[in-house]
Design a protein around this motif. Structure first.
Motif, PDB file in Angstrom:
ATOM      1  N   UNK A 119       0.820  -1.201   0.000  1.00 36.94           N
ATOM      2  CA  UNK A 119       0.000   0.000   0.000  1.00 36.94           C
ATOM      3  C   UNK A 119       0.847   1.241   0.000  1.00 36.94           C
ATOM      4  N   UNK A 120       0.178   2.405  -0.063  1.00 39.77           N
ATOM      5  CA  UNK A 120       0.925   3.647   0.068  1.00 39.77           C
ATOM      6  C   UNK A 120       1.197   3.925   1.545  1.00 39.77           C
ATOM      7  N   UNK A 121       1.939   4.977   1.811  1.00 41.40           N
ATOM      8  CA  UNK A 121       2.378   5.231   3.185  1.00 41.40           C
ATOM      9  C   UNK A 121       1.209   5.432   4.139  1.00 41.40           C
ATOM     10  N   UNK A 122       0.202   6.190   3.715  1.00 41.71           N
ATOM     11  CA  UNK A 122      -0.938   6.461   4.587  1.00 41.71           C
ATOM     12  C   UNK A 122      -1.726   5.193   4.885  1.00 41.71           C
ATOM     13  N   UNK A 123      -1.855   4.318   3.889  1.00 41.93           N
ATOM     14  CA  UNK A 123      -2.571   3.056   4.092  1.00 41.93           C
ATOM     15  C   UNK A 123      -1.832   2.139   5.054  1.00 41.93           C
ATOM     16  N   UNK A 138      -5.607   8.455  -1.449  1.00 48.27           N
ATOM     17  CA  UNK A 138      -4.374   9.189  -1.713  1.00 48.27           C
ATOM     18  C   UNK A 138      -3.482   9.226  -0.478  1.00 48.27           C
ATOM     19  N   UNK A 139      -2.184   9.096  -0.724  1.00 51.97           N
ATOM     20  CA  UNK A 139      -1.218   9.176   0.368  1.00 51.97           C
ATOM     21  C   UNK A 139      -0.947  10.631   0.717  1.00 51.97           C
ATOM     22  N   UNK A 140      -0.974  10.939   2.010  1.00 47.31           N
ATOM     23  CA  UNK A 140      -0.605  12.269   2.473  1.00 47.31           C
ATOM     24  C   UNK A 140       0.565  12.179   3.443  1.00 47.31           C
ATOM     25  N   UNK A 141       1.167  11.009   3.546  1.00 45.53           N
ATOM     26  CA  UNK A 141       2.319  10.783   4.408  1.00 45.53           C
ATOM     27  C   UNK A 141       3.480  10.311   3.536  1.00 45.53           C
ATOM     28  N   UNK A 142       4.692  10.556   3.985  1.00 45.43           N
ATOM     29  CA  UNK A 142       5.863  10.142   3.228  1.00 45.43           C
ATOM     30  C   UNK A 142       6.172   8.668   3.483  1.00 45.43           C
ATOM     31  N   UNK A 143       6.851   8.052   2.529  1.00 46.76           N
ATOM     32  CA  UNK A 143       7.287   6.675   2.698  1.00 46.76           C
ATOM     33  C   UNK A 143       8.190   6.560   3.920  1.00 46.76           C
ATOM     34  N   UNK A 144       9.060   7.527   4.116  1.00 48.88           N
ATOM     35  CA  UNK A 144       9.970   7.519   5.263  1.00 48.88           C
ATOM     36  C   UNK A 144       9.190   7.510   6.575  1.00 48.88           C
ATOM     37  N   UNK A 145       8.077   8.261   6.617  1.00 46.97           N
ATOM     38  CA  UNK A 145       7.268   8.324   7.832  1.00 46.97           C
ATOM     39  C   UNK A 145       6.616   6.991   8.159  1.00 46.97           C
ATOM     40  N   UNK A 146       6.453   6.146   7.151  1.00 45.19           N
ATOM     41  CA  UNK A 146       5.796   4.852   7.350  1.00 45.19           C
ATOM     42  C   UNK A 146       6.779   3.717   7.574  1.00 45.19           C
ATOM     43  N   UNK A 164       4.787   1.864  -1.197  1.00 50.59           N
ATOM     44  CA  UNK A 164       5.143   2.433  -2.494  1.00 50.59           C
ATOM     45  C   UNK A 164       4.979   3.946  -2.497  1.00 50.59           C
ATOM     46  N   UNK A 165       5.896   4.597  -3.203  1.00 48.98           N
ATOM     47  CA  UNK A 165       5.923   6.048  -3.301  1.00 48.98           C
ATOM     48  C   UNK A 165       7.081   6.456  -4.178  1.00 48.98           C
ATOM     49  N   UNK A 166       7.584   7.684  -4.041  1.00 48.94           N
ATOM     50  CA  UNK A 166       8.734   8.116  -4.864  1.00 48.94           C
ATOM     51  C   UNK A 166       9.936   7.187  -4.737  1.00 48.94           C
ATOM     52  N   UNK A 167      10.181   6.700  -3.525  1.00 47.50           N
ATOM     53  CA  UNK A 167      11.143   5.610  -3.287  1.00 47.50           C
ATOM     54  C   UNK A 167      10.392   4.544  -2.519  1.00 47.50           C
ATOM     55  N   UNK A 168      10.298   3.338  -3.089  1.00 45.15           N
ATOM     56  CA  UNK A 168       9.573   2.253  -2.439  1.00 45.15           C
ATOM     57  C   UNK A 168      10.433   1.609  -1.354  1.00 45.15           C
TER      58      UNK A 168
END
Length: 262
Positions: A119-123, A138-146, A164-168
């Motif tokens: 999933x995305x970071x928010x999920x 929609x993700x509103x959190x960064x991958x790093x934050x997750x 998944x995001x700009x860097x998975x």
């Protein structure tokens, strides 16, 4: 992980039959993407036949993007069957934090022991019970934050967790891999994330879950880079992306994947 191309070769040689209980929006695009990659997708979600088909399929995906009561029960039954039969299955917790119904469904599906959660970071944050800024799908959190939540979720469930995001990132609770491929146009085309879930499931068949998930994400993101060089906008990007998935060689994946293990 030096040779994700080997995982791609194995997936194409297997041409796995993957059952997808996914959302209305994703079905057509997801099926075309999986066919281009070399897998065999089946969109089988009716409760009357879902579990019977799970016994035939080599892998299963479950996406809660457009849930209903009948679909939710089919999801639970199919996931339970996959776990009981030792077949890999991937949980895509779309907008799991948006409503109480989705949160409850997410808990029930986690109890069915997914092989991979993607999933995305928010999920991922919501599924792990952490605070999230996400709205809808929609993700509103960064991958790093997750990252910490993903590691904790992997440890709690025994699943490989992919954010998944700009860097998975991919983690099994101990190891973490980062995949730095991708293109900014990818979030501009609907259901590319949903379709990725099917690619992950295809790679899982007869392969190590951690390594297969990394390879699947690298393959997908590198195809996005390749498509981005040719496209003029979202419509042409989707076409170029499917062509890139179809045409990518294992050697190109080995040479182009930017994977870091930590």
């Amino acid at each position: 992980m030096d040779q994700p191309g080997l995982n791609l070769t194995k997936m194409r040689e297997t041409a796995p039959l993957v059952q997808n209980i996914t959302n209305y929006v994703a079905m057509n695009v997801m099926a075309n993407i999986m066919l281009a990659a070399g897998a065999s997708p089946a969109m089988v979600h009716a409760r009357e036949e879902a579990t019977e088909f799970t016994a035939l399929a080599q892998a299963l995906t479950i996406n809660i993007g457009t849930p209903s009561l009948a679909w939710a029960e089919a999801m639970i039954e199919a996931a339970s069957t996959a776990h009981r039969l030792g077949k890999p299955w991937v949980f895509d917790p779309v907008a799991v934090g948006a409503t109480g119904y989705r949160r409850d469904l997410g808990v029930r599906l986690l109890a069915c022991k997914p092989t991979v959660i993607r999933g995305n970071a928010s999920e991922i944050l919501a599924l792990a019970g952490a605070q999230t800024a996400g709205k809808g799908a929609d993700a509103a959190d960064s991958v790093e934050a997750a990252k910490d939540a993903a590691r904790d979720l992997a440890r709690q469930t025994g699943a490989v967790v992919a954010v998944t995001g700009p860097v998975d990132i991919v983690t099994d609770g101990e190891r973490i891999a980062e995949i730095a491929n991708g293109h900014p146009m990818m979030p501009r085309v609907t259901v590319l994330g949903c379709s990725l879930t099917g690619i992950v499931a295809a790679f899982l068949v007869d392969q190590d879950p951690f390594e297969a998930t990394i390879a699947a994400l690298a393959y997908y993101a590198l195809a996005g880079e390749m498509a981005g060089r040719e496209s003029k906008g979202p419509a042409s990007f989707q076409t170029a992306f499917i062509d890139a998935l179809y045409g990518m060689t294992p050697e190109a994946l080995d040479n182009g994947a930017r994977i870091t293990l930590r």
